[in-house]
Design a protein around this motif. Sequence first.
Motif, PDB file in Angstrom:
ATOM      1  N   ASN A 286       0.811  -1.218   0.000  1.00  0.00           N
ATOM      2  CA  ASN A 286       0.000   0.000   0.000  1.00  0.00           C
ATOM      3  C   ASN A 286       0.846   1.270   0.000  1.00  0.00           C
ATOM      4  O   ASN A 286       0.370   2.324   0.411  1.00  0.00           O
ATOM      5  N   ASP A 287       2.075   1.189  -0.462  1.00  0.00           N
ATOM      6  CA  ASP A 287       2.955   2.358  -0.492  1.00  0.00           C
ATOM      7  C   ASP A 287       2.414   3.385  -1.479  1.00  0.00           C
ATOM      8  O   ASP A 287       2.324   3.121  -2.682  1.00  0.00           O
ATOM      9  N   GLN A 288       2.065   4.574  -0.958  1.00  0.00           N
ATOM     10  CA  GLN A 288       1.557   5.648  -1.806  1.00  0.00           C
ATOM     11  C   GLN A 288       2.647   6.635  -2.203  1.00  0.00           C
ATOM     12  O   GLN A 288       2.400   7.542  -2.997  1.00  0.00           O
ATOM     13  N   ILE A 289       3.830   6.500  -1.635  1.00  0.00           N
ATOM     14  CA  ILE A 289       4.934   7.402  -1.954  1.00  0.00           C
ATOM     15  C   ILE A 289       5.781   6.830  -3.080  1.00  0.00           C
ATOM     16  O   ILE A 289       6.079   7.494  -4.065  1.00  0.00           O
ATOM     17  N   ALA A 290       6.186   5.599  -2.905  1.00  0.00           N
ATOM     18  CA  ALA A 290       6.961   4.887  -3.926  1.00  0.00           C
ATOM     19  C   ALA A 290       6.167   3.644  -4.296  1.00  0.00           C
ATOM     20  O   ALA A 290       6.295   2.606  -3.653  1.00  0.00           O
ATOM     21  N   PRO A 291       5.322   3.722  -5.296  1.00  0.00           N
ATOM     22  CA  PRO A 291       4.418   2.617  -5.606  1.00  0.00           C
ATOM     23  C   PRO A 291       5.147   1.331  -5.969  1.00  0.00           C
ATOM     24  O   PRO A 291       6.322   1.345  -6.362  1.00  0.00           O
ATOM     25  N   VAL A 292       4.446   0.205  -5.825  1.00  0.00           N
ATOM     26  CA  VAL A 292       5.033  -1.106  -6.075  1.00  0.00           C
ATOM     27  C   VAL A 292       5.602  -1.203  -7.482  1.00  0.00           C
ATOM     28  O   VAL A 292       6.501  -2.001  -7.749  1.00  0.00           O
ATOM     29  N   ARG A 293       5.121  -0.366  -8.384  1.00  0.00           N
ATOM     30  CA  ARG A 293       5.668  -0.364  -9.742  1.00  0.00           C
ATOM     31  C   ARG A 293       7.183  -0.167  -9.738  1.00  0.00           C
ATOM     32  O   ARG A 293       7.897  -0.749 -10.569  1.00  0.00           O
ATOM     33  N   THR A 294       7.686   0.639  -8.811  1.00  0.00           N
ATOM     34  CA  THR A 294       9.126   0.834  -8.715  1.00  0.00           C
ATOM     35  C   THR A 294       9.827  -0.484  -8.411  1.00  0.00           C
ATOM     36  O   THR A 294      10.860  -0.819  -9.005  1.00  0.00           O
ATOM     37  N   ALA A 295       9.267  -1.246  -7.480  1.00  0.00           N
ATOM     38  CA  ALA A 295       9.846  -2.546  -7.127  1.00  0.00           C
ATOM     39  C   ALA A 295       9.815  -3.494  -8.313  1.00  0.00           C
ATOM     40  O   ALA A 295      10.774  -4.248  -8.559  1.00  0.00           O
ATOM     41  N   GLN A 296       8.722  -3.465  -9.068  1.00  0.00           N
ATOM     42  CA  GLN A 296       8.596  -4.337 -10.235  1.00  0.00           C
ATOM     43  C   GLN A 296       9.633  -3.969 -11.296  1.00  0.00           C
ATOM     44  O   GLN A 296      10.244  -4.853 -11.918  1.00  0.00           O
ATOM     45  N   MET A 297       9.843  -2.677 -11.482  1.00  0.00           N
ATOM     46  CA  MET A 297      10.841  -2.229 -12.454  1.00  0.00           C
ATOM     47  C   MET A 297      12.245  -2.651 -12.036  1.00  0.00           C
ATOM     48  O   MET A 297      13.034  -3.140 -12.848  1.00  0.00           O
ATOM     49  N   LEU A 298      12.568  -2.481 -10.744  1.00  0.00           N
ATOM     50  CA  LEU A 298      13.880  -2.884 -10.248  1.00  0.00           C
ATOM     51  C   LEU A 298      14.089  -4.385 -10.398  1.00  0.00           C
ATOM     52  O   LEU A 298      15.150  -4.844 -10.834  1.00  0.00           O
ATOM     53  N   THR A 299      13.074  -5.156 -10.046  1.00  0.00           N
ATOM     54  CA  THR A 299      13.182  -6.607 -10.117  1.00  0.00           C
ATOM     55  C   THR A 299      13.370  -7.080 -11.551  1.00  0.00           C
ATOM     56  O   THR A 299      14.093  -8.045 -11.812  1.00  0.00           O
ATOM     57  N   ALA A 300      12.756  -6.384 -12.500  1.00  0.00           N
ATOM     58  CA  ALA A 300      12.863  -6.780 -13.902  1.00  0.00           C
ATOM     59  C   ALA A 300      14.242  -6.513 -14.484  1.00  0.00           C
ATOM     60  O   ALA A 300      14.641  -7.162 -15.453  1.00  0.00           O
ATOM     61  N   ASN A 301      15.001  -5.577 -13.879  1.00  0.00           N
ATOM     62  CA  ASN A 301      16.232  -5.131 -14.532  1.00  0.00           C
ATOM     63  C   ASN A 301      17.523  -5.365 -13.761  1.00  0.00           C
ATOM     64  O   ASN A 301      18.596  -5.408 -14.371  1.00  0.00           O
ATOM     65  N   LEU A 302      17.454  -5.505 -12.457  1.00  0.00           N
ATOM     66  CA  LEU A 302      18.671  -5.812 -11.715  1.00  0.00           C
ATOM     67  C   LEU A 302      19.090  -7.245 -12.001  1.00  0.00           C
ATOM     68  O   LEU A 302      18.251  -8.135 -12.143  1.00  0.00           O
ATOM     69  N   ALA A 303      20.388  -7.479 -12.047  1.00  0.00           N
ATOM     70  CA  ALA A 303      20.888  -8.778 -12.508  1.00  0.00           C
ATOM     71  C   ALA A 303      20.689  -9.885 -11.485  1.00  0.00           C
ATOM     72  O   ALA A 303      20.471 -11.037 -11.833  1.00  0.00           O
ATOM     73  N   ASN A 304      20.752  -9.548 -10.202  1.00  0.00           N
ATOM     74  CA  ASN A 304      20.740 -10.568  -9.154  1.00  0.00           C
ATOM     75  C   ASN A 304      19.829 -10.072  -8.037  1.00  0.00           C
ATOM     76  O   ASN A 304      20.275  -9.395  -7.112  1.00  0.00           O
ATOM     77  N   VAL A 305      18.538 -10.386  -8.111  1.00  0.00           N
ATOM     78  CA  VAL A 305      17.564  -9.691  -7.285  1.00  0.00           C
ATOM     79  C   VAL A 305      16.455 -10.620  -6.824  1.00  0.00           C
ATOM     80  O   VAL A 305      16.112 -11.595  -7.504  1.00  0.00           O
ATOM     81  N   GLU A 306      15.902 -10.293  -5.655  1.00  0.00           N
ATOM     82  CA  GLU A 306      14.751 -11.023  -5.128  1.00  0.00           C
ATOM     83  C   GLU A 306      13.810 -10.018  -4.473  1.00  0.00           C
ATOM     84  O   GLU A 306      14.247  -9.127  -3.732  1.00  0.00           O
ATOM     85  N   LEU A 307      12.512 -10.145  -4.726  1.00  0.00           N
ATOM     86  CA  LEU A 307      11.509  -9.202  -4.234  1.00  0.00           C
ATOM     87  C   LEU A 307      10.534  -9.881  -3.283  1.00  0.00           C
ATOM     88  O   LEU A 307      10.066 -10.990  -3.537  1.00  0.00           O
ATOM     89  N   LYS A 308      10.231  -9.166  -2.187  1.00  0.00           N
ATOM     90  CA  LYS A 308       9.154  -9.568  -1.289  1.00  0.00           C
ATOM     91  C   LYS A 308       8.252  -8.369  -1.045  1.00  0.00           C
ATOM     92  O   LYS A 308       8.733  -7.265  -0.779  1.00  0.00           O
ATOM     93  N   VAL A 309       6.938  -8.576  -1.134  1.00  0.00           N
ATOM     94  CA  VAL A 309       5.959  -7.524  -0.875  1.00  0.00           C
ATOM     95  C   VAL A 309       5.201  -7.875   0.407  1.00  0.00           C
ATOM     96  O   VAL A 309       4.695  -8.990   0.553  1.00  0.00           O
ATOM     97  N   ILE A 310       5.133  -6.918   1.331  1.00  0.00           N
ATOM     98  CA  ILE A 310       4.390  -7.111   2.580  1.00  0.00           C
ATOM     99  C   ILE A 310       2.975  -6.601   2.379  1.00  0.00           C
ATOM    100  O   ILE A 310       2.742  -5.399   2.188  1.00  0.00           O
ATOM    101  N   ASP A 311       2.025  -7.498   2.408  1.00  0.00           N
ATOM    102  CA  ASP A 311       0.624  -7.138   2.188  1.00  0.00           C
ATOM    103  C   ASP A 311       0.136  -6.223   3.302  1.00  0.00           C
ATOM    104  O   ASP A 311       0.309  -6.501   4.486  1.00  0.00           O
ATOM    105  N   GLY A 312      -0.445  -5.096   2.924  1.00  0.00           N
ATOM    106  CA  GLY A 312      -1.016  -4.167   3.888  1.00  0.00           C
ATOM    107  C   GLY A 312      -0.056  -3.128   4.411  1.00  0.00           C
ATOM    108  O   GLY A 312      -0.477  -2.178   5.080  1.00  0.00           O
ATOM    109  N   ALA A 313       1.233  -3.255   4.124  1.00  0.00           N
ATOM    110  CA  ALA A 313       2.204  -2.279   4.611  1.00  0.00           C
ATOM    111  C   ALA A 313       2.228  -1.055   3.713  1.00  0.00           C
ATOM    112  O   ALA A 313       1.940  -1.124   2.515  1.00  0.00           O
ATOM    113  N   GLY A 314       2.578   0.091   4.292  1.00  0.00           N
ATOM    114  CA  GLY A 314       2.717   1.326   3.540  1.00  0.00           C
ATOM    115  C   GLY A 314       4.165   1.638   3.258  1.00  0.00           C
ATOM    116  O   GLY A 314       4.991   0.736   3.068  1.00  0.00           O
ATOM    117  N   HIS A 315       4.502   2.936   3.269  1.00  0.00           N
ATOM    118  CA  HIS A 315       5.846   3.360   2.872  1.00  0.00           C
ATOM    119  C   HIS A 315       6.895   3.099   3.950  1.00  0.00           C
ATOM    120  O   HIS A 315       8.091   3.027   3.640  1.00  0.00           O
TER     121      HIS A 315
END
Length: 478
Positions: A286-315
């Motif tokens: 639920n981050d309204q400052i840096a939306p999850v789209r930023t995380a998706q973009m980073l995950t798609a392009n960094l060479a060695n990366v792992e993403l976790k999203v915390i449901d219900g958490a904000g910024h």
Amino acid sequence: MIKQIIAFNFLLLFSISVAADWLDTVANTVDAALGRTATTNTPTLISAPATTFNLPSHWQSYWLDNPTLGTRIFLATTGKPTAPTLMLVHGLGQNGLRDWLPLIPELEKHYRVIMIDLPGFANSPSPQAKLSPTTYADVLHFIKPYFSRTPVTVVGHSMGGAVTLRYAERYPDDVAKIMLVDAAGILQRTAFVKHSATDRIPTGTEQTLNPLLTYAMGLQNIGNTIIEKVLRLPDPTSLLGKSEVVWGKTLQNYPNINAALSLIEEDFSSAIFELKKPVAILWGSNDQIAPVRTAQMLTANLANVELKVIDGAGHIPMATHAKEVSQWIIEQFNKPALPNKVEKALSSNENYDCNQRAGDKLSGNYNRITLNGCKEVTLDGVTANEIIITDSAVAIQNSHFTNPQTALTITNSSALITGGSISGLVEVDNSRIDFAGIKFAQDLPFNATRKSRLILSVSKTENGRYLHKDIELENARW
């Protein structure tokens, strides 16, 4: 006579030099005998009682003078001195290192934890300098040797995530692994404006005569609906940014504004596409400052990366989900690096047509995708030869369009495209496309007929040209 004078002067200078060396040797010998060390210009840590700063009494806190910025930095440490080192980098706001307090009771059991009030925040005075992620990366590089001779793991939150990313790029030998928590300011500069103005700028005549302060004041109370319009207007940061002295003097008393504007204008394309260090990413759903789209973009392009999203958490998940965040850091600290991603772009002979519908969701492999009068369409993990979008609105994530001639044609439409690649030309006509983290095979990938707007965040062409700007095109190839 002249030769004699020259010879005498030479002999005199030589004698003085020998005498100076001899005196230095004597002084060093006396110092050694008395247990003293020769003075150097290297700043030393100055102990400062933690309780004075309302920090736990078992912490150690210090001042450290930074000669480059001409200011003093406040630091705190806790945990076992012989344990692996974990460096924490805070975001905007005057809490500074106190943002990490909810996590420390668990982290200090496992690590030597280093926390910093970045210059201009909390206890650290604001220097006359541009407080950019690059500046702060240099600060971390300056601090690190005082606590570890080996590479450290760095965790950055919000602006601190951007700083951490830049630090790992500029000083890879300092860093073993980085962790990004709701990293802000990575996308093109519209993403961070609302959060940037946490300092209140006075509105007197003296202040409003300064063009940079006038610009910043205009961002203080702006609503989301008009942020993009204002940010497309010419602003003085592009000129004043060329003089860090002017920038620093203008905004010394407004460190949040200074750091936020500096963050917004920085391009992280090179860090994202070139970084080889392991990266772990944590995000609040639920981050309204840096939306999850930023995380998706980073995950798609960094060479060695792992993403976790915390449901219900904000910024600021450290405040609301402290246990989950601390456990995630501990799990990621010693986790083996993942193998680098291998991208495979596959197509099939199947076509997909959407005509006057809403809410279609699509994934998989296709030859051609056609959207005509379709709204709220989502493409996720799609590979297609080409896509044709007319009178539609679509969100596309981690998808690949492989036609080497024309891969995307968009008319009277809007598209949000995050991650993935486009092999051929993008034909755009009276449309708006927001790209983030896209790899373009064409050096000049866009051809516009009627006026169209392209927002490009941390994207690149095959020949290595980075694309990070907001432009309008009409009857032009770019």
